[in-house]
Design a protein around this motif. Structure first.
Motif, PDB file in Angstrom:
ATOM      1  N   GLY A  48       0.787  -1.225   0.000  1.00  0.00           N
ATOM      2  CA  GLY A  48       0.000   0.000   0.000  1.00  0.00           C
ATOM      3  C   GLY A  48       0.820   1.276   0.000  1.00  0.00           C
ATOM      4  O   GLY A  48       0.277   2.367  -0.171  1.00  0.00           O
ATOM      5  N   LYS A  49       2.142   1.163   0.182  1.00  0.00           N
ATOM      6  CA  LYS A  49       2.948   2.383   0.234  1.00  0.00           C
ATOM      7  C   LYS A  49       3.074   3.001  -1.145  1.00  0.00           C
ATOM      8  O   LYS A  49       2.958   2.329  -2.164  1.00  0.00           O
ATOM      9  N   GLY A  50       3.277   4.311  -1.169  1.00  0.00           N
ATOM     10  CA  GLY A  50       3.480   5.003  -2.425  1.00  0.00           C
ATOM     11  C   GLY A  50       2.491   6.132  -2.628  1.00  0.00           C
ATOM     12  O   GLY A  50       1.761   6.521  -1.715  1.00  0.00           O
ATOM     13  N   LEU A  51       2.463   6.671  -3.824  1.00  0.00           N
ATOM     14  CA  LEU A  51       1.619   7.814  -4.156  1.00  0.00           C
ATOM     15  C   LEU A  51       0.249   7.330  -4.633  1.00  0.00           C
ATOM     16  O   LEU A  51       0.149   6.524  -5.555  1.00  0.00           O
ATOM     17  N   TRP A  52      -0.797   7.835  -4.006  1.00  0.00           N
ATOM     18  CA  TRP A  52      -2.177   7.539  -4.382  1.00  0.00           C
ATOM     19  C   TRP A  52      -2.799   8.836  -4.873  1.00  0.00           C
ATOM     20  O   TRP A  52      -2.567   9.892  -4.309  1.00  0.00           O
ATOM     21  N   GLU A  53      -3.581   8.745  -5.956  1.00  0.00           N
ATOM     22  CA  GLU A  53      -4.205   9.935  -6.534  1.00  0.00           C
ATOM     23  C   GLU A  53      -5.694   9.693  -6.744  1.00  0.00           C
ATOM     24  O   GLU A  53      -6.113   8.608  -7.112  1.00  0.00           O
ATOM     25  N   CYS A  54      -6.455  10.747  -6.525  1.00  0.00           N
ATOM     26  CA  CYS A  54      -7.872  10.766  -6.852  1.00  0.00           C
ATOM     27  C   CYS A  54      -8.003  11.704  -8.050  1.00  0.00           C
ATOM     28  O   CYS A  54      -7.596  12.861  -7.976  1.00  0.00           O
ATOM     29  N   SER A  55      -8.528  11.184  -9.151  1.00  0.00           N
ATOM     30  CA  SER A  55      -8.613  12.021 -10.350  1.00  0.00           C
ATOM     31  C   SER A  55      -9.986  11.889 -10.999  1.00  0.00           C
ATOM     32  O   SER A  55     -10.723  10.942 -10.760  1.00  0.00           O
ATOM     33  N   SER A  56     -10.294  12.858 -11.835  1.00  0.00           N
ATOM     34  CA  SER A  56     -11.574  12.874 -12.554  1.00  0.00           C
ATOM     35  C   SER A  56     -11.489  11.964 -13.774  1.00  0.00           C
ATOM     36  O   SER A  56     -10.412  11.496 -14.146  1.00  0.00           O
ATOM     37  N   VAL A 106      -6.035  15.461 -11.839  1.00  0.00           N
ATOM     38  CA  VAL A 106      -5.783  15.013 -10.471  1.00  0.00           C
ATOM     39  C   VAL A 106      -6.446  15.982  -9.508  1.00  0.00           C
ATOM     40  O   VAL A 106      -6.212  17.191  -9.543  1.00  0.00           O
ATOM     41  N   LEU A 107      -7.281  15.426  -8.623  1.00  0.00           N
ATOM     42  CA  LEU A 107      -7.986  16.253  -7.643  1.00  0.00           C
ATOM     43  C   LEU A 107      -7.293  16.244  -6.279  1.00  0.00           C
ATOM     44  O   LEU A 107      -7.359  17.211  -5.541  1.00  0.00           O
ATOM     45  N   HIS A 108      -6.667  15.123  -5.971  1.00  0.00           N
ATOM     46  CA  HIS A 108      -6.020  15.019  -4.661  1.00  0.00           C
ATOM     47  C   HIS A 108      -4.923  13.955  -4.731  1.00  0.00           C
ATOM     48  O   HIS A 108      -5.089  12.931  -5.381  1.00  0.00           O
ATOM     49  N   ARG A 109      -3.803  14.226  -4.043  1.00  0.00           N
ATOM     50  CA  ARG A 109      -2.693  13.269  -3.965  1.00  0.00           C
ATOM     51  C   ARG A 109      -2.367  13.017  -2.501  1.00  0.00           C
ATOM     52  O   ARG A 109      -2.417  13.936  -1.679  1.00  0.00           O
ATOM     53  N   ILE A 110      -1.998  11.794  -2.216  1.00  0.00           N
ATOM     54  CA  ILE A 110      -1.542  11.460  -0.870  1.00  0.00           C
ATOM     55  C   ILE A 110      -0.423  10.433  -0.990  1.00  0.00           C
ATOM     56  O   ILE A 110      -0.494   9.525  -1.813  1.00  0.00           O
ATOM     57  N   ASN A 111       0.616  10.618  -0.215  1.00  0.00           N
ATOM     58  CA  ASN A 111       1.726   9.674  -0.192  1.00  0.00           C
ATOM     59  C   ASN A 111       1.630   8.869   1.090  1.00  0.00           C
ATOM     60  O   ASN A 111       1.587   9.435   2.178  1.00  0.00           O
ATOM     61  N   ILE A 112       1.594   7.559   0.978  1.00  0.00           N
ATOM     62  CA  ILE A 112       1.452   6.698   2.148  1.00  0.00           C
ATOM     63  C   ILE A 112       2.766   5.983   2.399  1.00  0.00           C
ATOM     64  O   ILE A 112       3.328   5.354   1.492  1.00  0.00           O
ATOM     65  N   ALA A 113       3.266   6.112   3.616  1.00  0.00           N
ATOM     66  CA  ALA A 113       4.445   5.372   4.058  1.00  0.00           C
ATOM     67  C   ALA A 113       3.962   4.270   4.996  1.00  0.00           C
ATOM     68  O   ALA A 113       3.080   4.493   5.823  1.00  0.00           O
ATOM     69  N   VAL A 114       4.516   3.094   4.856  1.00  0.00           N
ATOM     70  CA  VAL A 114       4.118   1.959   5.684  1.00  0.00           C
ATOM     71  C   VAL A 114       5.319   1.532   6.510  1.00  0.00           C
ATOM     72  O   VAL A 114       6.376   1.210   5.962  1.00  0.00           O
ATOM     73  N   LYS A 115       5.150   1.534   7.818  1.00  0.00           N
ATOM     74  CA  LYS A 115       6.223   1.120   8.716  1.00  0.00           C
ATOM     75  C   LYS A 115       5.943  -0.281   9.238  1.00  0.00           C
ATOM     76  O   LYS A 115       4.796  -0.679   9.385  1.00  0.00           O
TER      77      LYS A 115
END
Length: 117
Positions: free
Chosen positions: A27-35, A40-49
């Motif tokens: 699940g780690k990495g860059l996630w994007e919500c786009s039309s 691209v409407l929103h970006r989130i970067n998830i780090a998993v420890k």
């Protein structure tokens, strides 16, 4: 999920919900919500420890009264961001004439200089 994917997506008319029921390294990495147009409407970067494991070099110790005893506690996670502490019967152990506490990033060592009853 049963199909092997790590996320669940629900679509509604004006929004969608992405859920990650069990976070994994996939699940780690860059996630994007786009039309639909690709904007691209929103970006989130998830780090998993990793979940840190804690190891203590003893379970139960029988000490000799008047002698010293040494205990060590180690956390495997190199990115561990908390402080390790020793607690005895609900009270924090602080360095004193009786207790020598050496604290490192991933390890804490407690030496009791003279065991008593």
């Amino acid at each position: 999920n049963e199909d092997g994917s790590i996320v669940q997506v629900e679509f509604f008319s004006r929004f969608s919900i992405l859920q990650m029921p069990a976070v994994t390294k996939q699940g780690k990495g860059l996630w994007e919500c786009s039309s639909n147009e690709g904007r691209v409407l929103h970006r989130i970067n998830i780090a998993v420890k990793d979940v840190p494991s804690v190891s203590i070099d003893f379970n139960q110790v029988v000490g000799v009264q008047g002698r010293s005893a040494k205990f060590s506690c180690f956390v495997s996670d190199r990115d561990f961001e908390s402080n390790l502490v020793w607690v005895h019967n609900g009270r924090y152990v602080h360095a004193s004439q009786k207790y020598v506490v050496r604290s490192y990033k991933q390890r804490i060592i407690l030496t009791i200089t003279a065991l008593d009853r």
